[in-house]
Design a protein around this motif. Structure first.
Motif, PDB file in Angstrom:
ATOM      1  N   ARG A 175       0.832  -1.190   0.000  1.00  0.00           N
ATOM      2  CA  ARG A 175       0.000   0.000   0.000  1.00  0.00           C
ATOM      3  C   ARG A 175       0.876   1.252   0.000  1.00  0.00           C
ATOM      4  NH1 ARG A 175      -4.232  -2.141   4.670  1.00  0.00           N
ATOM      5  NH2 ARG A 175      -5.082  -3.884   3.447  1.00  0.00           N
ATOM      6  N   GLU A 176       0.270   2.378  -0.284  1.00  0.00           N
ATOM      7  CA  GLU A 176       1.014   3.632  -0.388  1.00  0.00           C
ATOM      8  C   GLU A 176       1.739   3.951   0.915  1.00  0.00           C
ATOM      9  OE1 GLU A 176       1.891   7.810   0.068  1.00  0.00           O
ATOM     10  OE2 GLU A 176       0.265   6.751   1.133  1.00  0.00           O
ATOM     11  N   SER A 177       1.185   3.539   2.047  1.00  0.00           N
ATOM     12  CA  SER A 177       1.770   3.873   3.353  1.00  0.00           C
ATOM     13  C   SER A 177       2.593   2.726   3.944  1.00  0.00           C
ATOM     14  CB  SER A 177       0.662   4.255   4.337  1.00  0.00           C
ATOM     15  OG  SER A 177      -0.250   3.175   4.507  1.00  0.00           O
ATOM     16  N   ASP A 178       2.976   1.736   3.124  1.00  0.00           N
ATOM     17  CA  ASP A 178       3.762   0.590   3.594  1.00  0.00           C
ATOM     18  C   ASP A 178       5.258   0.843   3.453  1.00  0.00           C
ATOM     19  OD1 ASP A 178       1.589  -0.985   4.255  1.00  0.00           O
ATOM     20  OD2 ASP A 178       1.640  -2.175   2.418  1.00  0.00           O
ATOM     21  N   LEU A 179       6.010   0.216   4.339  1.00  0.00           N
ATOM     22  CA  LEU A 179       7.465   0.099   4.212  1.00  0.00           C
ATOM     23  C   LEU A 179       7.805  -1.382   4.231  1.00  0.00           C
ATOM     24  CD1 LEU A 179      10.425   1.182   4.268  1.00  0.00           C
ATOM     25  CD2 LEU A 179      10.264   1.098   6.775  1.00  0.00           C
ATOM     26  N   LEU A 180       8.551  -1.839   3.235  1.00  0.00           N
ATOM     27  CA  LEU A 180       9.036  -3.220   3.194  1.00  0.00           C
ATOM     28  C   LEU A 180      10.543  -3.210   3.423  1.00  0.00           C
ATOM     29  CD1 LEU A 180       8.649  -6.297   2.487  1.00  0.00           C
ATOM     30  CD2 LEU A 180       9.288  -5.660   0.168  1.00  0.00           C
ATOM     31  N   VAL A 181      11.002  -4.041   4.361  1.00  0.00           N
ATOM     32  CA  VAL A 181      12.426  -4.170   4.658  1.00  0.00           C
ATOM     33  C   VAL A 181      12.833  -5.620   4.476  1.00  0.00           C
ATOM     34  CG1 VAL A 181      14.231  -3.922   6.402  1.00  0.00           C
ATOM     35  CG2 VAL A 181      12.365  -2.263   6.313  1.00  0.00           C
ATOM     36  N   VAL A 182      13.928  -5.848   3.764  1.00  0.00           N
ATOM     37  CA  VAL A 182      14.501  -7.187   3.613  1.00  0.00           C
ATOM     38  C   VAL A 182      15.887  -7.158   4.226  1.00  0.00           C
ATOM     39  CG1 VAL A 182      15.239  -8.984   2.009  1.00  0.00           C
ATOM     40  CG2 VAL A 182      13.211  -7.614   1.494  1.00  0.00           C
ATOM     41  N   THR A 183      16.160  -8.094   5.137  1.00  0.00           N
ATOM     42  CA  THR A 183      17.450  -8.139   5.810  1.00  0.00           C
ATOM     43  C   THR A 183      17.770  -9.593   6.174  1.00  0.00           C
ATOM     44  OG1 THR A 183      18.765  -7.129   7.600  1.00  0.00           O
ATOM     45  CG2 THR A 183      16.473  -7.690   8.115  1.00  0.00           C
ATOM     46  N   ALA A 184      18.757  -9.789   7.064  1.00  0.00           N
ATOM     47  CA  ALA A 184      19.139 -11.121   7.537  1.00  0.00           C
ATOM     48  C   ALA A 184      19.616 -10.999   8.982  1.00  0.00           C
ATOM     49  CB  ALA A 184      20.229 -11.724   6.649  1.00  0.00           C
ATOM     50  N   ASP A 185      19.909 -12.135   9.608  1.00  0.00           N
ATOM     51  CA  ASP A 185      20.276 -12.132  11.032  1.00  0.00           C
ATOM     52  C   ASP A 185      21.702 -12.577  11.301  1.00  0.00           C
ATOM     53  OD1 ASP A 185      19.608 -14.666  10.136  1.00  0.00           O
ATOM     54  OD2 ASP A 185      18.554 -15.258  11.970  1.00  0.00           O
ATOM     55  N   HIS A 186      22.370 -13.178  10.321  1.00  0.00           N
ATOM     56  CA  HIS A 186      23.755 -13.646  10.426  1.00  0.00           C
ATOM     57  C   HIS A 186      24.085 -14.275   9.084  1.00  0.00           C
ATOM     58  CE1 HIS A 186      21.984 -17.636  10.881  1.00  0.00           C
ATOM     59  NE2 HIS A 186      21.288 -17.203  11.922  1.00  0.00           N
ATOM     60  N   GLY A 187      25.225 -14.918   8.960  1.00  0.00           N
ATOM     61  CA  GLY A 187      25.547 -15.657   7.754  1.00  0.00           C
ATOM     62  C   GLY A 187      25.555 -17.149   8.007  1.00  0.00           C
ATOM     63  N   ASN A 188      25.661 -17.922   6.938  1.00  0.00           N
ATOM     64  CA  ASN A 188      25.898 -19.365   7.026  1.00  0.00           C
ATOM     65  C   ASN A 188      26.394 -19.795   5.646  1.00  0.00           C
ATOM     66  OD1 ASN A 188      25.991 -22.115   7.463  1.00  0.00           O
ATOM     67  ND2 ASN A 188      24.031 -22.193   8.544  1.00  0.00           N
ATOM     68  N   ASP A 189      27.668 -19.560   5.399  1.00  0.00           N
ATOM     69  CA  ASP A 189      28.255 -19.720   4.072  1.00  0.00           C
ATOM     70  C   ASP A 189      28.365 -21.196   3.705  1.00  0.00           C
ATOM     71  OD1 ASP A 189      29.830 -19.734   1.787  1.00  0.00           O
ATOM     72  OD2 ASP A 189      31.107 -18.097   2.471  1.00  0.00           O
ATOM     73  N   PRO A 190      27.569 -21.659   2.726  1.00  0.00           N
ATOM     74  CA  PRO A 190      27.598 -23.084   2.386  1.00  0.00           C
ATOM     75  C   PRO A 190      28.821 -23.491   1.574  1.00  0.00           C
ATOM     76  CG  PRO A 190      26.113 -21.954   0.899  1.00  0.00           C
ATOM     77  CD  PRO A 190      26.582 -20.922   1.905  1.00  0.00           C
ATOM     78  N   THR A 191      29.637 -22.515   1.182  1.00  0.00           N
ATOM     79  CA  THR A 191      30.834 -22.840   0.395  1.00  0.00           C
ATOM     80  C   THR A 191      32.044 -23.129   1.267  1.00  0.00           C
ATOM     81  OG1 THR A 191      31.739 -20.586   0.177  1.00  0.00           O
ATOM     82  CG2 THR A 191      29.985 -21.228  -1.364  1.00  0.00           C
ATOM     83  N   THR A 192      31.941 -22.913   2.575  1.00  0.00           N
ATOM     84  CA  THR A 192      33.070 -23.149   3.480  1.00  0.00           C
ATOM     85  C   THR A 192      32.943 -24.537   4.104  1.00  0.00           C
ATOM     86  OG1 THR A 192      31.941 -22.245   5.427  1.00  0.00           O
ATOM     87  CG2 THR A 192      33.129 -20.683   4.017  1.00  0.00           C
TER      88      THR A 192
END
Length: 394
Positions: free
Chosen positions: A315-332
């Motif tokens: 909606r016009e009065s909405d704020l959407l935030v996308v974030t994370a809480d830590h990492g977990n690198d699957p390549t290590t």
């Protein structure tokens, strides 16, 4: 002052870190870069997240094209630790100066003796292990003996795995309550986690009946303050567990990240104001902890597509935030969480496009921003970036 956003939707992509923090070496996490390292191994198609500014935070995604549709930046974790409770508490205004205790050699004999007396049967394991590996290794013995499997990790967790046909889920939850009295309330361990599974030897799989028992926040959080002021707080996924149910008006459980996005859609239809806070745990639980690079990449793309579908419903009065809480690198080689920066992407009709929020020194900046918006602050920690999102006169 009137709120600038009537509703805030905050989505935490559990473990989607974007590069090691300056103190990563203290945690053994040198070189960790969850999103960047995945992008270096697997071509990622993330047009929606890139449009919001993610490519300015993760060079491995490729050259940024066009101005971001919203505000973008990254956040550093000020608290000691790198687990979900610590990360979410910090977003809600609590900065911990001491990490929750961990047990790299397993739990002391006195702890295990108290636990087994409390549940009335012996236990297996008591080692540091990956959840899928430990049930593959000890699942058959558990089915034969009925003894639950206890394990931990680099995080402050006491995890209990049991086959649903051997230990009913309700009984497993009782085991967790016994453990929580001992290691949670008694020793300050961050979480006790029920890890039920099904299947047969060689083909075990964990179920959606996971349940987290977390410590109660030591002081009021953003959620408590919002609830006390009459602002609805809706928790999607494991948010409720991470805050021990405090400050939450409505809980929408989820069995997958796709279902999590469905519940966010549901909440956006039903709740016209306040905070909708969601955690999408599959990134961490299904792919990060299993070092599944391809699976992690595909989940990122699935989320990106779902996010594209969600944006038109703001909606016009909405704020959407996308974030994370830590990492977990699957390549290590590690299967544990990693000490990393997390993305901070904010969008909405009232958000000035292309605004750089820079590097925030604490996750609590997000909580302080939400507190300022709803007029329930200030919190003890964090600096609001509300004025950077939308001028006070807007």
């Amino acid at each position: 002052m009137a709120v600038r956003f009537e509703r805030i939707i905050a989505i935490v992509l559990d473990s989607v870190g974007i590069g090691e923090l300056p103190d990563a070496a203290r945690y053994g996490d040198q070189g960790s870069d969850t999103l960047g390292n995945i992008a270096r191994q697997v071509p990622l198609h993330l047009p929606t997240l890139r449009h919001l500014g993610l490519d300015r935070l993760v060079p491995a995604l490729g050259v940024a094209v066009g101005a971001p549709a919203g505000a973008w930046g990254r956040m550093a974790e000020a608290s000691a630790g790198k687990d979900s409770v610590t990360g979410h508490w910090e977003m809600a205004g609590i900065v911990l100066d001491r990490a929750f205790p961990t047990f790299p050699q397993g739990f002391p004999p006195a702890v295990m003796d108290a636990f087994t007396r409390g549940i009335g049967r012996p236990a297996l394991g008591n080692v540091v292990a990956s959840g899928t590996e430990i049930i593959a290794r000890l699942g058959e013995e558990h089915m034969r003996t009925g003894a639950p499997i206890v394990y931990t990790s680099a995080d402050s967790v006491f995890q209990i795995a049991a086959h649903e046909d051997v230990v009913p889920v309700a009984e497993l939850y009782r085991y967790c309550e016994v453990a929580f009295d001992i290691v949670g309330r008694g020793m300050g361990v961050g979480r006790v986690i029920a890890r039920p599974f099904v299947g047969s030897p060689g083909a075990f799989r964990r179920t959606a009946n996971r349940h987290d028992y977390a410590l109660t926040p030591p002081v009021d959080t953003l959620l408590d303050l919002m609830t006390a002021a009459g602002h609805p707080v809706v928790a999607v996924g494991k948010i409720k567990d991470l805050f021990a149910g405090r400050g939450i008006a409505r809980h929408l459980p989820t069995a997958s990240d796709d279902e999590g996005m469905d519940r966010i859609d549901e909440a956006m239809r039903d709740v016209p104001r306040g905070l909708i806070w969601a955690n999408l745990v599959d990134f961490d639980a299904l792919y990060g902890h299993r070092n599944d690079v391809d699976g992690y990449a595909r989940n990122l793309e699935r989320f990106d597509a779902r996010l594209a579908d969600l944006l038109p419903h703001l909606r016009e009065s909405d704020l959407l935030v996308v974030t994370a809480d830590h990492g977990n690198d699957p390549t290590t080689p590690s299967t544990d969480h990693s000490r990393e920066y997390v993305p901070l992407l904010a969008t909405g009709a009232r958000v000035a496009p292309g605004v750089s929020l820079g590097t925030r020194q604490t996750f609590a900046d997000l909580g302080q921003t939400m507190a300022a918006n709803f007029g329930v602050g200030p919190l003890a920690h964090g600096t609001s970036f509300l004025d950077a999102l939308v001028p006070a006169s807007a």
